[in-house]
Design a protein around this motif. Structure first.
Motif, PDB file in Angstrom:
ATOM      1  N   PRO A 393       0.834  -1.207   0.000  1.00  0.00           N
ATOM      2  CA  PRO A 393       0.000   0.000   0.000  1.00  0.00           C
ATOM      3  C   PRO A 393       0.872   1.262   0.000  1.00  0.00           C
ATOM      4  CG  PRO A 393      -0.834  -1.600   1.569  1.00  0.00           C
ATOM      5  CD  PRO A 393       0.474  -2.135   1.077  1.00  0.00           C
ATOM      6  N   GLY A 394       0.525   2.215  -0.839  1.00  0.00           N
ATOM      7  CA  GLY A 394       1.285   3.448  -0.912  1.00  0.00           C
ATOM      8  C   GLY A 394       2.513   3.379  -1.794  1.00  0.00           C
ATOM      9  N   ARG A 395       2.782   2.214  -2.381  1.00  0.00           N
ATOM     10  CA  ARG A 395       3.999   2.019  -3.169  1.00  0.00           C
ATOM     11  C   ARG A 395       4.073   3.006  -4.330  1.00  0.00           C
ATOM     12  NH1 ARG A 395       9.026   0.114  -4.108  1.00  0.00           N
ATOM     13  NH2 ARG A 395       9.250  -1.507  -5.665  1.00  0.00           N
ATOM     14  N   ASN A 396       2.936   3.378  -4.858  1.00  0.00           N
ATOM     15  CA  ASN A 396       2.912   4.181  -6.072  1.00  0.00           C
ATOM     16  C   ASN A 396       2.524   5.635  -5.812  1.00  0.00           C
ATOM     17  OD1 ASN A 396       3.046   4.488  -8.921  1.00  0.00           O
ATOM     18  ND2 ASN A 396       0.832   4.390  -9.037  1.00  0.00           N
ATOM     19  N   TYR A 397       2.310   5.992  -4.559  1.00  0.00           N
ATOM     20  CA  TYR A 397       1.760   7.309  -4.279  1.00  0.00           C
ATOM     21  C   TYR A 397       2.866   8.359  -4.212  1.00  0.00           C
ATOM     22  CZ  TYR A 397      -2.254   4.473  -2.814  1.00  0.00           C
ATOM     23  OH  TYR A 397      -3.286   3.567  -2.764  1.00  0.00           O
ATOM     24  N   TYR A 398       2.459   9.628  -4.321  1.00  0.00           N
ATOM     25  CA  TYR A 398       3.420  10.725  -4.229  1.00  0.00           C
ATOM     26  C   TYR A 398       4.107  10.726  -2.874  1.00  0.00           C
ATOM     27  CZ  TYR A 398       0.781  12.233  -8.288  1.00  0.00           C
ATOM     28  OH  TYR A 398       0.169  12.264  -9.512  1.00  0.00           O
ATOM     29  N   THR A 399       3.364  10.421  -1.815  1.00  0.00           N
ATOM     30  CA  THR A 399       3.964  10.404  -0.481  1.00  0.00           C
ATOM     31  C   THR A 399       5.049   9.345  -0.381  1.00  0.00           C
ATOM     32  OG1 THR A 399       2.138   8.991   0.241  1.00  0.00           O
ATOM     33  CG2 THR A 399       1.966  11.350   0.720  1.00  0.00           C
ATOM     34  N   PHE A 400       4.879   8.259  -1.125  1.00  0.00           N
ATOM     35  CA  PHE A 400       5.916   7.229  -1.141  1.00  0.00           C
ATOM     36  C   PHE A 400       7.204   7.783  -1.748  1.00  0.00           C
ATOM     37  CE2 PHE A 400       8.378   3.943  -3.184  1.00  0.00           C
ATOM     38  CZ  PHE A 400       8.433   2.938  -2.238  1.00  0.00           C
ATOM     39  N   ILE A 401       7.075   8.516  -2.865  1.00  0.00           N
ATOM     40  CA  ILE A 401       8.254   9.102  -3.506  1.00  0.00           C
ATOM     41  C   ILE A 401       8.944  10.063  -2.549  1.00  0.00           C
ATOM     42  CG2 ILE A 401       9.068  10.534  -5.413  1.00  0.00           C
ATOM     43  CD1 ILE A 401       6.689   9.565  -7.053  1.00  0.00           C
ATOM     44  N   LEU A 402       8.164  10.935  -1.899  1.00  0.00           N
ATOM     45  CA  LEU A 402       8.744  11.933  -1.008  1.00  0.00           C
ATOM     46  C   LEU A 402       9.439  11.275   0.178  1.00  0.00           C
ATOM     47  CD1 LEU A 402       5.877  14.591  -1.025  1.00  0.00           C
ATOM     48  CD2 LEU A 402       7.987  14.576  -2.373  1.00  0.00           C
ATOM     49  N   ASP A 403       8.804  10.268   0.754  1.00  0.00           N
ATOM     50  CA  ASP A 403       9.413   9.556   1.880  1.00  0.00           C
ATOM     51  C   ASP A 403      10.684   8.848   1.433  1.00  0.00           C
ATOM     52  OD1 ASP A 403       9.322   8.308   4.637  1.00  0.00           O
ATOM     53  OD2 ASP A 403       9.227   6.503   3.388  1.00  0.00           O
ATOM     54  N   TRP A 404      10.629   8.210   0.261  1.00  0.00           N
ATOM     55  CA  TRP A 404      11.804   7.485  -0.242  1.00  0.00           C
ATOM     56  C   TRP A 404      12.963   8.459  -0.479  1.00  0.00           C
ATOM     57  CZ3 TRP A 404      15.537   6.616  -3.795  1.00  0.00           C
ATOM     58  CH2 TRP A 404      16.048   5.334  -3.916  1.00  0.00           C
ATOM     59  N   ALA A 405      12.684   9.607  -1.094  1.00  0.00           N
ATOM     60  CA  ALA A 405      13.726  10.589  -1.376  1.00  0.00           C
ATOM     61  C   ALA A 405      14.339  11.128  -0.091  1.00  0.00           C
ATOM     62  CB  ALA A 405      13.151  11.730  -2.207  1.00  0.00           C
ATOM     63  N   ASN A 406      13.499  11.438   0.883  1.00  0.00           N
ATOM     64  CA  ASN A 406      13.990  11.981   2.147  1.00  0.00           C
ATOM     65  C   ASN A 406      14.919  10.994   2.843  1.00  0.00           C
ATOM     66  OD1 ASN A 406      14.045  14.023   4.158  1.00  0.00           O
ATOM     67  ND2 ASN A 406      12.556  12.876   5.376  1.00  0.00           N
ATOM     68  N   ARG A 407      14.498   9.747   2.910  1.00  0.00           N
ATOM     69  CA  ARG A 407      15.317   8.709   3.553  1.00  0.00           C
ATOM     70  C   ARG A 407      16.579   8.416   2.754  1.00  0.00           C
ATOM     71  NH1 ARG A 407      11.023   4.158   3.825  1.00  0.00           N
ATOM     72  NH2 ARG A 407      12.881   2.875   4.336  1.00  0.00           N
ATOM     73  N   ARG A 408      16.466   8.467   1.437  1.00  0.00           N
ATOM     74  CA  ARG A 408      17.621   8.161   0.594  1.00  0.00           C
ATOM     75  C   ARG A 408      18.739   9.192   0.788  1.00  0.00           C
ATOM     76  NH1 ARG A 408      20.188   3.969  -1.720  1.00  0.00           N
ATOM     77  NH2 ARG A 408      21.162   4.513  -3.693  1.00  0.00           N
ATOM     78  N   ILE A 409      18.368  10.457   0.760  1.00  0.00           N
ATOM     79  CA  ILE A 409      19.369  11.512   0.946  1.00  0.00           C
ATOM     80  C   ILE A 409      20.026  11.377   2.314  1.00  0.00           C
ATOM     81  CG2 ILE A 409      19.683  14.002   1.202  1.00  0.00           C
ATOM     82  CD1 ILE A 409      17.439  14.344  -0.897  1.00  0.00           C
ATOM     83  N   ALA A 410      19.215  11.134   3.348  1.00  0.00           N
ATOM     84  CA  ALA A 410      19.767  10.979   4.700  1.00  0.00           C
ATOM     85  C   ALA A 410      20.705   9.785   4.769  1.00  0.00           C
ATOM     86  CB  ALA A 410      18.628  10.832   5.708  1.00  0.00           C
ATOM     87  N   TRP A 411      20.343   8.715   4.087  1.00  0.00           N
ATOM     88  CA  TRP A 411      21.184   7.512   4.127  1.00  0.00           C
ATOM     89  C   TRP A 411      22.518   7.745   3.422  1.00  0.00           C
ATOM     90  CZ3 TRP A 411      23.230   4.026   0.566  1.00  0.00           C
ATOM     91  CH2 TRP A 411      23.714   2.843   1.108  1.00  0.00           C
ATOM     92  N   ILE A 412      22.497   8.415   2.265  1.00  0.00           N
ATOM     93  CA  ILE A 412      23.748   8.692   1.555  1.00  0.00           C
ATOM     94  C   ILE A 412      24.614   9.638   2.387  1.00  0.00           C
ATOM     95  CG2 ILE A 412      24.774   9.687  -0.520  1.00  0.00           C
ATOM     96  CD1 ILE A 412      22.313   8.788  -2.077  1.00  0.00           C
ATOM     97  N   ASP A 413      24.003  10.640   3.001  1.00  0.00           N
ATOM     98  CA  ASP A 413      24.759  11.523   3.889  1.00  0.00           C
ATOM     99  C   ASP A 413      25.496  10.713   4.947  1.00  0.00           C
ATOM    100  OD1 ASP A 413      23.923  13.816   2.594  1.00  0.00           O
ATOM    101  OD2 ASP A 413      22.381  14.332   4.076  1.00  0.00           O
ATOM    102  N   ALA A 414      24.807   9.743   5.533  1.00  0.00           N
ATOM    103  CA  ALA A 414      25.407   8.941   6.589  1.00  0.00           C
ATOM    104  C   ALA A 414      26.569   8.104   6.077  1.00  0.00           C
ATOM    105  CB  ALA A 414      24.347   8.043   7.241  1.00  0.00           C
ATOM    106  N   GLN A 415      26.444   7.578   4.852  1.00  0.00           N
ATOM    107  CA  GLN A 415      27.522   6.762   4.298  1.00  0.00           C
ATOM    108  C   GLN A 415      28.805   7.562   4.105  1.00  0.00           C
ATOM    109  OE1 GLN A 415      26.573   3.535   4.336  1.00  0.00           O
ATOM    110  NE2 GLN A 415      24.704   4.576   4.972  1.00  0.00           N
ATOM    111  N   TRP A 416      28.642   8.824   3.724  1.00  0.00           N
ATOM    112  CA  TRP A 416      29.818   9.620   3.382  1.00  0.00           C
ATOM    113  C   TRP A 416      30.137  10.707   4.413  1.00  0.00           C
ATOM    114  CZ3 TRP A 416      28.872  10.176  -2.602  1.00  0.00           C
ATOM    115  CH2 TRP A 416      29.299   8.980  -3.216  1.00  0.00           C
ATOM    116  N   GLY A 417      29.472  10.625   5.569  1.00  0.00           N
ATOM    117  CA  GLY A 417      29.828  11.521   6.641  1.00  0.00           C
ATOM    118  C   GLY A 417      29.478  12.964   6.395  1.00  0.00           C
TER     119      GLY A 417
END
Length: 421
Positions: A393-417
């Protein structure tokens, strides 16, 4: 509004049908034209909700009709994308826009995307008034109606990645653009035209993925030279740092890799990119066809395509989609400091940020009438390969994209300090 029967031939021939097209902004008619309409796309050609390609002609003279929309370059080739795997209709467009934003923040002259000598060569013709060249695609959602008043569905009216958008001259033998076509092992063997589609230069009697060794030996040689270098780098036979200036525009490749990482563009390592050279020697990367992004990844689950689970090669807890027999992983070996520095620069400038991506998503979503989206989903329910986008549920929704992008940026930040400017 399309008058006439829609095409049905999804074979390699893609036989077009003749239709008449009228385009409106709301109730205001903008133009009408005749067109050859054919099915567009690769694997999507078998989806229930297909994409379509138009070649427009003047209904009075029958001549090719060039259409200019906004700041886009004029062309007679336009595409209606159905995006069966991304029913939000926004992923491809926001990804192309983000990629251009990244490229245009590079130091001069790399921010021109094409080499400066290409722009300079246009000065005598039009004073370089090609500033809106996209070097990829752009689009916006539209409602498609049939002449009898039947609503056909929501699509994206998209540019077709025509060669003028790359400042390419198809008569210049050094202006070469190639795109891999589901060729998973392009980095593992010598160059062959059967792995690629050649968009430029012009090749007599060319058909997609044909052997070009005899029909275009110069293009064959340029591709062979580059792929051989890639294989030599991977085999450890040449020093990538010492030799790269003779083969690639490094800024282009670093920016492309960082874009693919933040957008999760898994299909862009062996299928969806336009590799381009304007001198037959130095190759640049141009992003293309990015509907499988921001959490959509073929043959994965919601868990394995989560933003924390599809990351960098150096992270021992995850498996990067750049891993394996793939040339892209060499950049993590030879240019990791440059990748990290460029990431920090893009974050400091706000070019890559949740706010920037959210703005791009909203700009596209605002075009769509929610009532028409509801009707579109009723007409074209998920079917076949569409289900790649419906894991939860929510896999295709706009909120899914926004949540995925927010978490993705935070995760990459963490990988590279990265902790902020």
């Amino acid at each position: 509004m399309v008058e006439g029967a829609f095409p049905t031939d999804n074979s390699d021939a893609r036989t077009p049908v003749d239709v008449a097209v009228s385009v409106y902004e709301g109730g205001i008619p903008l133009f009408s034209a005749n067109a050859e309409m054919s099915i567009q796309g690769q694997s999507s050609a078998t989806d229930n909700k297909k994409g379509y390609k138009f070649k427009f002609t003047n209904p009075t003279t029958g001549n090719k009709l060039l259409i200019k929309i906004g700041d886009w370059l004029p062309t007679n080739k336009w595409t209606l994308k159905g995006y069966a795997v991304d029913r939000t209709l926004v992923r491809d467009t926001i990804s192309a826009a983000l990629w251009r934003n990244i490229r245009r923040t590079a130091p001069f002259p790399d921010n021109l995307i094409a080499p400066k000598h290409v722009w300079d060569s246009l000065q005598s013709n039009d004073l370089s008034m090609n500033a809106s060249a996209l070097f990829s695609t752009d689009g916006f959602p539209v409602e498609v109606w049939q002449q009898d008043g039947t609503f056909f569905g929501l699509f994206v009216w998209r540019t077709s990645a025509d060669i003028p958008d790359f400042l390419l001259d198809e008569d210049n033998r050094n202006h070469i653009q190639i795109q891999p076509q589901h060729a998973g092992f392009i980095w593992d063997h010598a160059f062959t035209g059967t792995d690629w589609v050649v968009a430029s230069p012009k090749i007599k009697k060319y058909t997609d993925q044909m052997d070009i060794s005899k029909a275009a030996p110069d293009v064959q040689a340029a591709g062979a030279r580059f792929i051989q270098w890639c294989m030599d780098v991977r085999a450890g036979n040449v020093d990538m740092r010492a030799t790269y200036p003779y083969y690639i525009n490094l800024q282009s490749w670093l920016d492309y890799i960082l874009f693919c990482e933040v957008a999760g563009s898994e299909d862009s390592r062996q299928n969806n990119f336009n590799m381009t050279t304007w001198d037959g020697m130095i190759w640049h990367q141009c992003a293309y066809d990015m509907d499988e992004t921001w959490g959509i990844m073929f043959d994965t689950t919601v868990e394995t395509s989560a933003p924390e689970n599809c990351g960098f090669i150096m992270n021992q807890n995850t498996q990067s989609y750049w891993a394996g027999t793939n040339f892209f992983q060499m950049f993590y070996t030879y240019f990791l400091p440059e990748l990290r520095a460029r990431w920090a620069g893009l974050r400091n400038a706000g070019t890559i940020s949740y706010e920037r991506i959210a703005k791009l998503v909203k700009q596209q979503a605002d075009f769509i009438d929610p009532v028409m989206m509801e009707q579109d989903l009723a007409i074209w329910p998920p079917n076949g390969s569409d289900v790649v986008d419906y894991g939860a549920p929510g896999r295709n929704y706009y909120t899914f994209i926004l949540d995925w992008a927010n978490r993705r940026i935070a995760w990459i930040d963490a990988q590279w300090g990265y902790s902020g400017a």
